[in-house]
Design a protein around this motif. Structure first.
Motif, PDB file in Angstrom:
ATOM      1  N   LEU A  76       0.832  -1.199   0.000  1.00  0.00           N
ATOM      2  CA  LEU A  76       0.000   0.000   0.000  1.00  0.00           C
ATOM      3  C   LEU A  76       0.870   1.254   0.000  1.00  0.00           C
ATOM      4  O   LEU A  76       0.689   2.166  -0.825  1.00  0.00           O
ATOM      5  N   ILE A  77       1.819   1.313   0.927  1.00  0.00           N
ATOM      6  CA  ILE A  77       2.683   2.483   1.026  1.00  0.00           C
ATOM      7  C   ILE A  77       3.556   2.617  -0.222  1.00  0.00           C
ATOM      8  O   ILE A  77       3.743   3.720  -0.761  1.00  0.00           O
ATOM      9  N   ASN A  78       4.078   1.489  -0.696  1.00  0.00           N
ATOM     10  CA  ASN A  78       4.903   1.525  -1.906  1.00  0.00           C
ATOM     11  C   ASN A  78       4.147   2.100  -3.091  1.00  0.00           C
ATOM     12  O   ASN A  78       4.693   2.848  -3.905  1.00  0.00           O
ATOM     13  N   ASN A  79       2.875   1.736  -3.205  1.00  0.00           N
ATOM     14  CA  ASN A  79       2.076   2.204  -4.333  1.00  0.00           C
ATOM     15  C   ASN A  79       1.608   3.647  -4.153  1.00  0.00           C
ATOM     16  O   ASN A  79       1.669   4.449  -5.090  1.00  0.00           O
ATOM     17  N   LEU A  80       1.158   3.996  -2.949  1.00  0.00           N
ATOM     18  CA  LEU A  80       0.632   5.345  -2.739  1.00  0.00           C
ATOM     19  C   LEU A  80       1.726   6.400  -2.693  1.00  0.00           C
ATOM     20  O   LEU A  80       1.506   7.555  -3.077  1.00  0.00           O
ATOM     21  N   LEU A  81       2.925   6.037  -2.213  1.00  0.00           N
ATOM     22  CA  LEU A  81       4.033   6.989  -2.170  1.00  0.00           C
ATOM     23  C   LEU A  81       4.949   6.891  -3.383  1.00  0.00           C
ATOM     24  O   LEU A  81       5.644   7.856  -3.710  1.00  0.00           O
ATOM     25  N   GLY A  82       4.975   5.716  -4.033  1.00  0.00           N
ATOM     26  CA  GLY A  82       5.955   5.508  -5.081  1.00  0.00           C
ATOM     27  C   GLY A  82       5.412   5.151  -6.447  1.00  0.00           C
ATOM     28  O   GLY A  82       5.503   5.934  -7.394  1.00  0.00           O
ATOM     29  N   LEU A  83       4.815   3.978  -6.573  1.00  0.00           N
ATOM     30  CA  LEU A  83       4.515   3.437  -7.893  1.00  0.00           C
ATOM     31  C   LEU A  83       3.357   4.132  -8.592  1.00  0.00           C
ATOM     32  O   LEU A  83       3.285   4.121  -9.823  1.00  0.00           O
ATOM     33  N   PHE A  84       2.410   4.733  -7.832  1.00  0.00           N
ATOM     34  CA  PHE A  84       1.375   5.535  -8.482  1.00  0.00           C
ATOM     35  C   PHE A  84       1.838   6.968  -8.747  1.00  0.00           C
ATOM     36  O   PHE A  84       1.786   7.446  -9.886  1.00  0.00           O
ATOM     37  N   PRO A  85       2.294   7.719  -7.741  1.00  0.00           N
ATOM     38  CA  PRO A  85       2.669   9.106  -8.021  1.00  0.00           C
ATOM     39  C   PRO A  85       3.890   9.229  -8.915  1.00  0.00           C
ATOM     40  O   PRO A  85       4.042  10.232  -9.624  1.00  0.00           O
ATOM     41  N   GLY A  86       4.786   8.214  -8.914  1.00  0.00           N
ATOM     42  CA  GLY A  86       5.966   8.280  -9.773  1.00  0.00           C
ATOM     43  C   GLY A  86       5.607   8.555 -11.227  1.00  0.00           C
ATOM     44  O   GLY A  86       6.007   9.580 -11.796  1.00  0.00           O
ATOM     45  N   PRO A  87       4.822   7.665 -11.879  1.00  0.00           N
ATOM     46  CA  PRO A  87       4.472   7.923 -13.276  1.00  0.00           C
ATOM     47  C   PRO A  87       3.507   9.090 -13.464  1.00  0.00           C
ATOM     48  O   PRO A  87       3.610   9.841 -14.436  1.00  0.00           O
ATOM     49  N   PHE A  88       2.570   9.293 -12.511  1.00  0.00           N
ATOM     50  CA  PHE A  88       1.566  10.341 -12.692  1.00  0.00           C
ATOM     51  C   PHE A  88       2.190  11.730 -12.544  1.00  0.00           C
ATOM     52  O   PHE A  88       1.977  12.619 -13.376  1.00  0.00           O
ATOM     53  N   VAL A  89       2.962  11.939 -11.489  1.00  0.00           N
ATOM     54  CA  VAL A  89       3.603  13.240 -11.286  1.00  0.00           C
ATOM     55  C   VAL A  89       4.601  13.520 -12.404  1.00  0.00           C
ATOM     56  O   VAL A  89       4.710  14.660 -12.899  1.00  0.00           O
ATOM     57  N   THR A  90       5.321  12.496 -12.842  1.00  0.00           N
ATOM     58  CA  THR A  90       6.251  12.676 -13.952  1.00  0.00           C
ATOM     59  C   THR A  90       5.508  13.093 -15.216  1.00  0.00           C
ATOM     60  O   THR A  90       5.976  13.953 -15.978  1.00  0.00           O
ATOM     61  N   GLY A  91       4.330  12.504 -15.452  1.00  0.00           N
ATOM     62  CA  GLY A  91       3.522  12.904 -16.602  1.00  0.00           C
ATOM     63  C   GLY A  91       3.062  14.350 -16.510  1.00  0.00           C
ATOM     64  O   GLY A  91       3.084  15.093 -17.496  1.00  0.00           O
ATOM     65  N   LEU A  92       2.628  14.773 -15.299  1.00  0.00           N
ATOM     66  CA  LEU A  92       2.207  16.165 -15.108  1.00  0.00           C
ATOM     67  C   LEU A  92       3.363  17.130 -15.383  1.00  0.00           C
ATOM     68  O   LEU A  92       3.203  18.135 -16.082  1.00  0.00           O
ATOM     69  N   LEU A  93       4.532  16.830 -14.810  1.00  0.00           N
ATOM     70  CA  LEU A  93       5.702  17.690 -15.028  1.00  0.00           C
ATOM     71  C   LEU A  93       6.127  17.680 -16.494  1.00  0.00           C
ATOM     72  O   LEU A  93       6.566  18.704 -17.034  1.00  0.00           O
ATOM     73  N   SER A  94       5.979  16.518 -17.135  1.00  0.00           N
ATOM     74  CA  SER A  94       6.355  16.420 -18.543  1.00  0.00           C
ATOM     75  C   SER A  94       5.492  17.314 -19.413  1.00  0.00           C
ATOM     76  O   SER A  94       5.988  17.966 -20.345  1.00  0.00           O
TER      77      SER A  94
END
Length: 432
Positions: A371-389
């Motif tokens: 849960l923590i890995n996904n909510l802090l890492g694996l979900f926001p990683g690609p999503f935030v990177t897409g927003l910044l991109s």
């Protein structure tokens, strides 16, 4: 910090199954096989981003959501579904989950628009939600406790190998059969493994039967359950450190094919193969770095976390430098080393959580970590990177990504300060 004896360091909280070595490795192979299927189904979409973008006129933010919705669903549902799996039967639960994600992968190949694809991806996340935690709990139940960092590292590495296969084979299948054919064949692979798992793996041979696990868990009240999962300082800090570090892994898995296509000017298939090679480096890092941590911690348990701290610091410097260089050989070399050590925290952090929770709760404790890995890492990683991109460009978005290592390093350092004392207290409580 309180020091542990060698015997205390290796004493498990719970019962390891007394099974033959052949059966243990059969369970391992089939569980890893389904993990490959899991991540192939999850990651194949990343290689067809350019095709979907062109066919359906999608933004990078929409593509990022397609990449991130599966780990988001995993993060939301992993704890309740893993909690049910500990009570209803781990083998039965694994079979049901794998059948569901395979069906949803088949549905992905039939999607006629963005909404249908997003729905199919959501169902894949539902099917995969508890597999990582339950599958790892099954493996832990048939192997010695002092192998846990290594086994966790191999397990995490297999997940990334599945991502690599999904990218490499998915790229070739998409080029030969179209993106729909890629989803179809990966779904068939999942169905075959479901049949094999049903045939060869039995709950009764995994150390604890469902009935005995229910009895052990039934003796714990709600306060005991919450305390075991959330009130041990080193466990809490390990959750945070692991999740922050996986922000990087999540972003790189999803966006490296697109990065190589845009900045190295490679066609879809070649960009996928190149990205697959770097993701494979991440998987190797999980296994090799996990084994190093096990060796260092054989007589000194807290060294698992010291190893994680070193991996996090190294990855920060290597990746920060890599993404400030122009595309070319120097960037690729630094990126390879950075990816290798960045995922090295996976195995040791998983072992730390397992070592501090009862075996009957391993699916649930692994689920909280997931849960923590996904909510802090694996979900926001690609999503935030897409927003910044969308706002700054993918190359600039990648330059900001290594900052997650700083958060990880601080949290893992706090976990290391508490670990020996927490582990000794848990062993003492279990012996009463």
């Amino acid at each position: 910090m309180t020091k542990l004896s060698v015997a205390q360091a290796q004493e498990p909280i719970g019962k390891i199954a007394e099974t033959s070595r052949a059966f243990a490795w059969l369970v391992f192979a089939l569980t890893i096989g389904l993990l490959l299927s899991d991540y192939m189904s999850r990651q194949v979409i990343n290689v067809v981003f350019p095709l979907l973008k062109a066919e359906w006129s999608l933004s990078d933010k929409q593509l990022g959501l397609l990449g991130g919705i599966v780990p988001l669903m995993v993060g939301i549902l992993t704890v309740p579904l893993s909690f049910l799996a500990d009570r209803l039967g781990r083998v039965r639960s694994i079979v049901l989950m794998a059948a569901l994600w395979s069906l949803a992968t088949l549905a992905s190949g039939m999607a006629q628009g963005y909404g249908e694809m997003l729905m199919a991806r959501t169902v894949i996340g539902l099917g995969e939600a508890a597999y990582g935690s339950v599958g790892l709990a099954v493996i832990f139940s048939v192997f010695p406790v002092h192998w846990r960092s290594t086994l966790s590292g191999i397990y995490g590495g297999a997940a990334l190998l599945g991502a690599v296969i999904g990218l490499a084979i998915g790229g070739k299948l998409a080029a030969a059969l179209g993106w729909r054919g890629a989803f179809d064949l990966i779904a068939v692979f999942g169905f075959i493994l479901v049949g094999l798992y049903m045939t060869f793996v039995r709950e009764a041979k995994l150390g604890q039967t469902t009935t005995s696990r229910r009895a052990e868990l039934g003796g714990l009240n709600r306060r005991d359950l919450v305390a075991a999962l959330f009130k041990t300082p080193s466990v809490l800090y390990t959750y945070l450190g692991s999740g922050a570090q996986l922000f990087i892994t999540g972003a790189l898995i999803v966006w490296t094919p697109t990065y190589f296509g845009r900045y190295y000017h490679l066609p879809t298939e070649k960009a996928a193969i190149m990205a697959a090679g770097f993701i494979l480096m991440s998987g190797l890092g999980m296994g090799i770095c996990g084994n190093i941590a096990d060796r260092l911690a054989r007589n000194h348990p807290s060294r698992k976390l010291l190893a994680c701290i070193v991996y996090s610091i190294l990855s920060f410097f290597l990746l920060a430098l890599a993404f400030r260089l122009p595309p070319g050989p120097a960037q690729l070399v630094l990126l390879g080393f950075g990816i290798f050590v960045s995922s090295g925290t996976w195995g040791p952090t998983t072992a730390v959580v397992a070592n501090l929770t009862p075996m009957a709760m391993h699916s649930t404790s692994m689920a909280v970590l997931t849960l923590i890995n996904n909510l802090l890492g694996l979900f926001p990683g690609p999503f935030v990177t897409g927003l910044l991109s969308d706002k700054l460009g993918l190359d600039v978005a990648f330059q900001w990504m290594p900052l997650a290592c700083i958060v990880s390093t601080v949290a893992l350092t706090m976990a290391w300060r508490h670990y020996d004392a927490d582990l000794l207290r848990k062993r003492t409580q279990a012996a009463r």
